[in-house]
Design a protein around this motif. Sequence first.
Motif, PDB file in Angstrom:
ATOM      1  N   ALA A  14       6.769 -33.282 -13.771  1.00  0.00           N
ATOM      2  CA  ALA A  14       6.686 -32.017 -14.494  1.00  0.00           C
ATOM      3  C   ALA A  14       5.446 -31.252 -14.034  1.00  0.00           C
ATOM      4  CB  ALA A  14       6.635 -32.272 -15.997  1.00  0.00           C
ATOM      5  N   GLN A  15       5.279 -30.052 -14.579  1.00  0.00           N
ATOM      6  CA  GLN A  15       4.151 -29.218 -14.203  1.00  0.00           C
ATOM      7  C   GLN A  15       2.827 -29.805 -14.709  1.00  0.00           C
ATOM      8  OE1 GLN A  15       6.807 -28.346 -16.000  1.00  0.00           O
ATOM      9  NE2 GLN A  15       7.346 -26.177 -15.774  1.00  0.00           N
TER      10      GLN A  15
ATOM     11  N   TYR B 221       3.253 -29.632 -10.828  1.00  0.00           N
ATOM     12  CA  TYR B 221       4.054 -30.514  -9.991  1.00  0.00           C
ATOM     13  C   TYR B 221       3.199 -31.240  -8.952  1.00  0.00           C
ATOM     14  CZ  TYR B 221       8.197 -28.320 -11.978  1.00  0.00           C
ATOM     15  OH  TYR B 221       9.159 -27.879 -12.850  1.00  0.00           O
TER      16      TYR B 221
ATOM     17  N   GLU C 193      12.119 -31.927  -9.703  1.00  0.00           N
ATOM     18  CA  GLU C 193      11.364 -31.248 -10.750  1.00  0.00           C
ATOM     19  C   GLU C 193      12.070 -31.406 -12.084  1.00  0.00           C
ATOM     20  OE1 GLU C 193      10.863 -27.246  -9.444  1.00  0.00           O
ATOM     21  OE2 GLU C 193       9.489 -27.794  -7.805  1.00  0.00           O
TER      22      GLU C 193
ATOM     23  N   PRO D 109      11.179 -29.902 -15.404  1.00  0.00           N
ATOM     24  CA  PRO D 109      10.191 -28.976 -15.972  1.00  0.00           C
ATOM     25  C   PRO D 109      10.018 -29.100 -17.477  1.00  0.00           C
ATOM     26  CG  PRO D 109      12.201 -27.807 -15.385  1.00  0.00           C
ATOM     27  CD  PRO D 109      12.344 -29.197 -14.840  1.00  0.00           C
ATOM     28  N   SER D 110       8.774 -28.995 -17.890  1.00  0.00           N
ATOM     29  CA  SER D 110       8.433 -28.814 -19.294  1.00  0.00           C
ATOM     30  C   SER D 110       8.390 -27.311 -19.571  1.00  0.00           C
ATOM     31  CB  SER D 110       7.066 -29.431 -19.585  1.00  0.00           C
ATOM     32  OG  SER D 110       6.046 -28.679 -18.936  1.00  0.00           O
TER      33      SER D 110
ATOM     34  N   ASP E 246       5.548 -25.976 -19.893  1.00  0.00           N
ATOM     35  CA  ASP E 246       4.269 -25.640 -19.251  1.00  0.00           C
ATOM     36  C   ASP E 246       3.377 -24.835 -20.203  1.00  0.00           C
ATOM     37  OD1 ASP E 246       2.491 -25.843 -17.200  1.00  0.00           O
ATOM     38  OD2 ASP E 246       3.404 -24.305 -15.936  1.00  0.00           O
TER      39      ASP E 246
ATOM     40  N   ARG F 159      -0.477 -23.883 -19.070  1.00  0.00           N
ATOM     41  CA  ARG F 159      -0.721 -23.271 -17.763  1.00  0.00           C
ATOM     42  C   ARG F 159      -1.752 -22.153 -17.875  1.00  0.00           C
ATOM     43  NH1 ARG F 159       5.181 -20.258 -17.576  1.00  0.00           N
ATOM     44  NH2 ARG F 159       4.589 -18.371 -18.720  1.00  0.00           N
TER      45      ARG F 159
ATOM     46  N   GLU G 159       3.088 -33.718 -24.076  1.00  0.00           N
ATOM     47  CA  GLU G 159       3.730 -33.929 -22.780  1.00  0.00           C
ATOM     48  C   GLU G 159       4.138 -35.375 -22.492  1.00  0.00           C
ATOM     49  OE1 GLU G 159       1.389 -32.015 -19.787  1.00  0.00           O
ATOM     50  OE2 GLU G 159       1.927 -30.001 -20.483  1.00  0.00           O
TER      51      GLU G 159
END
Length: 464
Positions: free
Chosen positions: A69-70, A72, A97, A99-100, A102, A105, A137
């Motif tokens: 996940a991010q 990455y 990938e 993905p969450s 994110d 970020r 997460e």
Amino acid sequence: MTAEATEASLTRDRSSLRDRSGGGDGERPLRIALLTYKGNPFCGGQGVYVRHLSRELARLGHTVEVIGAQPYPVLDTDDAPAGPQASPAPGRVTLTELPSLDLYRQPDPFRTPGRDEYRDWIDALEVGTMWTGGFPEPLTFSLRARRHLAAHRGRFDVVHDNQTLGYGLLGGPGVLGAPLVTTIHHPITVDRQLELDAAPDWKRRASVRRWYGFTRMQKRVARRLPSVLTVSGSSRQEIVDHLGVDPGRIHVVHIGADTGLFSPDPAVAEIPGRIVTTSSADVPLKGLVHLVEALAQVRTDHPGAHLVVVGKRAENGPVATAIRRHGLEGAVEFVKGITDRELVDLVRSAQIACVPSLYEGFSLPAAEAMATGTPLVATTGGAIPEVAGPDGETCLAVPPGDAGALAAALGRLLGDQDLRRRLGAAGRERVLARFTWRQAAIGTAEHYRRAIARAGAARRAGGA
């Protein structure tokens, strides 16, 4: 034996090491799912671990699909992302990938996602946990990984979790489709306790407890894991003490430096007075504030001494406060976003590399600095002595959290060129002999095969 002779010996032994690892031992290469909920190598040691371990496993002939996940992972891949059905070819690394939302970020951490971003109940759980001050997460990635692995049953021989320790990874091969091996670099409860100890008031302590609420889950999950890998003897004991894991289930596989990249280069000029350190975050664990205080003392006798920190500067953190208090704005520089080659040249240019951490589960920065032949000053926190070696032989060792001792060691090295050369050469030889990623991949693959054999035996026993 010189560093060059040691390196040549390792090269000569390459074929025999391959035979021990799999891919060249008469058994078919393995198909590995390597999970990492946070894999960017610029965010800490977990990302470095995933990048280098996956590459060396592939060089041994195994197939590695990194699922992350991010932010990455940055990988040495074949540039062909794994598709939803097709498996990558043997001896290759690919990235899938997962993905969450994110939520942390930059430049908008702790953001509130728009309605159109929600995909399912896991997304809602992720946002809800963030709103209550927790860190979601590890749990939410484990749930997404469980769903992904169940949908691709039969694709992998082994699942390797890189310290997610989420509830979604429980259930064994019947749920995940393959036996599980888990790496715990060190218990995050250590970080939690250090932050609690440094908290100035009850409000900050309450915030730390909420943020680290996921460690309760990790402790419960860790106790149920069939096979745990860790990176040092110190971490092994911490996992027993903090997480309550049966010591018979924990196995040490040392990690290491990329000794081809991190190597001496006489063409890189040494910059007088330069001290370099790596700090992925302004947290008490990294001990950077003690190094800043030591620098202020060192500059009394060595006014040209200056510090380069590989990492992001927190403008309002304790390190920034210490820099202002001691008037070191012009003597401390932070660099981030540099390439591997730029990092290596930065370490080569330093007269001293320093690891001031209060605790480390292994300390990749120590191994990497030693691999370049740069002399090391390091604390004795956690597993650092296992990596850095004896005081006065391969490094100068000081107690963690002692700015005065740090200053004395830094001043001693800055004033003694012969000592710098001797420690630098001895450090390089130590890393070549003990801490390389190839050796880490071989040891890890051996544990994969043991986990697969145990799962097969349990399945046959259950069938009987």
